[in-house]
Structure formats: structure tokens, C-alpha cells
Scaffold this motif. Structure first.
Motif, short mmCIF file in Angstrom:
data_model
loop_
_atom_site.label_atom_id
_atom_site.label_comp_id
_atom_site.label_asym_id
_atom_site.label_seq_id
_atom_site.Cartn_x
_atom_site.Cartn_y
_atom_site.Cartn_z
N GLY A 232 10.37 -13.85 -5.73
CA GLY A 232 10.77 -14.73 -6.82
C GLY A 232 9.68 -15.01 -7.84
N GLU A 233 9.99 -15.90 -8.77
CA GLU A 233 9.09 -16.18 -9.89
C GLU A 233 7.73 -16.74 -9.45
N LYS A 234 7.72 -17.51 -8.38
CA LYS A 234 6.47 -18.13 -7.93
C LYS A 234 5.66 -17.21 -7.03
N GLY A 235 6.19 -16.06 -6.70
CA GLY A 235 5.47 -15.10 -5.87
C GLY A 235 4.69 -14.10 -6.70
N LEU A 236 3.99 -13.21 -6.01
CA LEU A 236 3.19 -12.17 -6.67
C LEU A 236 3.37 -10.87 -5.91
N VAL A 237 3.54 -9.76 -6.64
CA VAL A 237 3.61 -8.44 -6.03
C VAL A 237 2.51 -7.56 -6.63
N VAL A 238 1.67 -7.03 -5.74
CA VAL A 238 0.62 -6.08 -6.12
C VAL A 238 0.89 -4.79 -5.36
N SER A 239 0.87 -3.66 -6.05
CA SER A 239 1.12 -2.38 -5.38
C SER A 239 0.04 -1.38 -5.76
N ILE A 240 -0.49 -0.68 -4.75
CA ILE A 240 -1.56 0.29 -4.95
C ILE A 240 -1.05 1.69 -4.64
N GLU A 241 -1.34 2.63 -5.52
CA GLU A 241 -0.95 4.03 -5.32
C GLU A 241 -2.13 4.94 -5.62
N VAL B 130 0.86 -1.18 0.00
CA VAL B 130 0.00 0.00 0.00
C VAL B 130 0.90 1.23 0.00
N GLY B 131 0.97 1.91 -1.14
CA GLY B 131 1.87 3.05 -1.30
C GLY B 131 3.06 2.67 -2.17
N LEU C 160 0.21 -3.23 -10.87
CA LEU C 160 0.13 -1.86 -10.38
C LEU C 160 -1.32 -1.40 -10.44
N VAL C 161 -1.79 -0.82 -9.35
CA VAL C 161 -3.19 -0.42 -9.24
C VAL C 161 -3.26 1.06 -8.85
N HIS C 162 -4.03 1.84 -9.61
CA HIS C 162 -4.29 3.23 -9.24
C HIS C 162 -5.57 3.24 -8.42
N GLY C 163 -5.44 3.43 -7.12
CA GLY C 163 -6.63 3.39 -6.28
C GLY C 163 -6.32 3.66 -4.83
N ASP C 164 -7.31 3.44 -4.00
CA ASP C 164 -7.26 3.68 -2.57
C ASP C 164 -6.65 2.46 -1.87
N GLY C 165 -5.44 2.61 -1.37
CA GLY C 165 -4.74 1.49 -0.77
C GLY C 165 -5.44 0.91 0.45
N PHE D 3 5.36 8.00 -12.19
CA PHE D 3 6.81 8.02 -11.98
C PHE D 3 7.33 6.62 -11.67
N ALA D 4 6.66 5.94 -10.75
CA ALA D 4 7.09 4.59 -10.37
C ALA D 4 6.94 3.60 -11.52
N GLU D 5 5.85 3.70 -12.24
CA GLU D 5 5.60 2.79 -13.36
C GLU D 5 6.71 2.90 -14.40
N ASN D 6 7.15 4.13 -14.66
CA ASN D 6 8.23 4.35 -15.62
C ASN D 6 9.55 3.77 -15.09
N ASN D 7 9.81 3.97 -13.79
CA ASN D 7 11.03 3.41 -13.19
C ASN D 7 11.06 1.89 -13.30
N LEU D 8 9.93 1.26 -12.97
CA LEU D 8 9.86 -0.20 -13.00
C LEU D 8 10.03 -0.72 -14.44
N LYS D 9 9.41 -0.04 -15.38
CA LYS D 9 9.54 -0.43 -16.78
C LYS D 9 10.99 -0.33 -17.24
N ASN D 10 11.65 0.77 -16.87
CA ASN D 10 13.03 1.00 -17.32
C ASN D 10 14.03 0.03 -16.69
N THR D 11 13.67 -0.52 -15.54
CA THR D 11 14.57 -1.46 -14.86
C THR D 11 14.17 -2.92 -15.09
#
Length: 235
Positions: free
Chosen positions: A117-126, A101-102, A149-154, A134-142
Motif C-alpha cells: 500500500g501507500e505507506k509501504g515501500l518496495v525496492v527491487s534489485i536486478e 532480490v530478482g 529499481l536497482v541495477h546491481g548485485d541482489g 524489460f521489467a522497468e518498461n512493464n512497470l511503467k506501462n502499468t
């Protein structure tokens, strides 16, 4: 950010090699200070280039123990020690389904992706669209293309990918939003800054059959939660 002195913006001059050395030195320092113990978290911090998640005029400060400003309302990237401070008590590990969250700069998100790792899952809300972009661009570039990635109320969580093994909140509240506890697996852990008696305590919550167990880790300083549960955080 209140309580911190943010260094002045400047043209970056450090090379990739200098940043690599600083990253390695920071991991050694975090280990010596007792913040960093898990080999998976240590490997993630050695691999993810924090400087690539910092706004251009603050890059040279990437490995200093200060928060740095990000695009968006009161948005910052936390000090380097903050990430193991949160992830070690969580016991974040391989294969976990992780909700953040954040999103911030995306740096913590990238660390989490490496850790689970590969078998895990990461979900992030902003909630802030500028911070999200800004973060989406950073993650894409790296090269991190498989994070949800979710645009919403964490504070509402993200039911579509629930339940989660681990949940991390990076904004302060007076009480943990009930939707997050609902979306946490039985036996799972959640960590969040909670305002109590005029201070913010970093609180670890473990979900158990009879309710929740709670442990205070230390005092911290984070921006307040926004969204539906913001009023509770600002009373």
C-alpha cells in the motif's frame, strides 16, 4: 528452465476480457488449493494484469502453471502459484518495507506494491540489465512509478533503504547472503530457495534477538543466484 516444459511461442489471440476471466479463475484455483489466504494478496492478484508482464509471444500462457522465458540470462517469470507461495509465509502486508532480490518481469514487484500500500515501500534489485529494462518498461506501462529499481548485485541488498520488514529472494543459494540478514529488521522475515542435499528448499527465516529461526516450506526449482555470493550457490 531445467525441470519444466516451456510452451512454444505463438501470436497472442486472447482478449482483455478473456485474460480477466482467467485471472479471476486463477485466484479461485489458488484459494482452493490453499496457496492463497490473505485478502490483500488476493486483491493484488485480481488487480495486477499478469499478461502485461509476459513477453509478447507468450502472453496467452499468462495464467498457466508454467514458467515463461524473459529477456536476460536464464531469466523467467515464475508460475502464478509461486507468488502466494512466497508472500503468504512472509506475511507481507500493508505498510511493510519490502526488498525483492530478482526483479524478473516486474509482476511480483507490482503485486508487492499493491499489498504494502501507500505507506509501504518496495525496492527491487536486478543484476541483469536486459531483464531490468524489460521489467522497468512493464512497470511503467502499468502505472507503477514509485518502486525503487536497482541495477546491481541482489546478494548485497540495498543499504540505502534498509532496514526492511520483509525480504524475498527469487534465486537459489547455498546460504542466505549475510548482507540481507543484516538489512532485515529485528522481527522481520526473509524467504529464499536454499540448496540442501541435492534439492532446493523454500526456506523462511525469522530474525530474532537470539539469532534466526528457520522453517522449510516446500521444495522448489529456481535459477541460481548471481553476483558476489554466486560461488556459494554453485558449490
Amino acid at each position: 528452465m531445467p525441470g519444466w516444459i516451456i510452451p512454444p511461442p505463438k501470436e497472442p489471440v486472447k482478449s482483455r476480457e478473456e485474460f480477466r476471466r482467467e485471472r479471476e479463475q486463477k485466484v479461485v484455483w489458488l484459494t482452493r488449493k490453499g496457496y492463497l489466504r490473505s485478502e490483500r494478496i488476493k486483491a493484488a492478484m485480481l488487480k495486477v494484469p499478469r499478461e502485461d508482464f509476459i513477453p509478447f509471444f507468450y502472453k496467452d500462457y499468462a495464467y498457466e502453471e508454467v514458467p515463461l522465458p524473459l529477456p536476460g540470462e536464464e531469466a523467467t517469470i515464475s508460475c502464478p502459484h509461486s507468488y502466494p507461495l512466497f508472500y503468504e509465509p512472509l506475511g507481507l502486508d500493508r505498510g511493510h518495507r519490502f526488498l525483492e532480490v530478482g526483479l524478473g518481469s516486474g509482476y511480483g514487484t507490482a503485486l508487492a506494491r499493491e499489498i504494502v500500500g501507500e505507506k509501504g515501500l518496495v525496492v527491487s534489485i536486478e543484476i541483469d540489465s536486459l531483464t531490468l529494462a524489460f521489467a522497468e518498461n512493464n512497470l511503467k506501462n502499468t502505472g507503477y512509478s514509485d518502486i525503487v529499481l536497482v541495477h546491481g548485485d541482489g546478494g548485497l541488498g540495498y543499504q540505502e533503504k534498509a532496514p526492511y520488514d520483509r525480504i524475498c529472494m527469487t534465486a537459489a543459494c547455498l546460504e542466505i547472503p549475510p548482507p540481507l540478514l543484516d538489512q532485515l529488521k529485528m522481527g522481520g522475515r526473509l524467504i529464499a530457495p536454499v540448496k540442501e542435499g541435492g534439492v532446493q528448499n523454500l526456506v523462511l527465516v525469522k530474525k530474532e534477538p537470539g539469532g534466526t529461526a528457520r522453517e522449510v516450506i516446500c521444495q522448489v526449482l529456481y535459477v541460481s543466484l548471481r553476483g558476489k555470493y554466486a560461488q556459494a550457490s554453485l558449490r
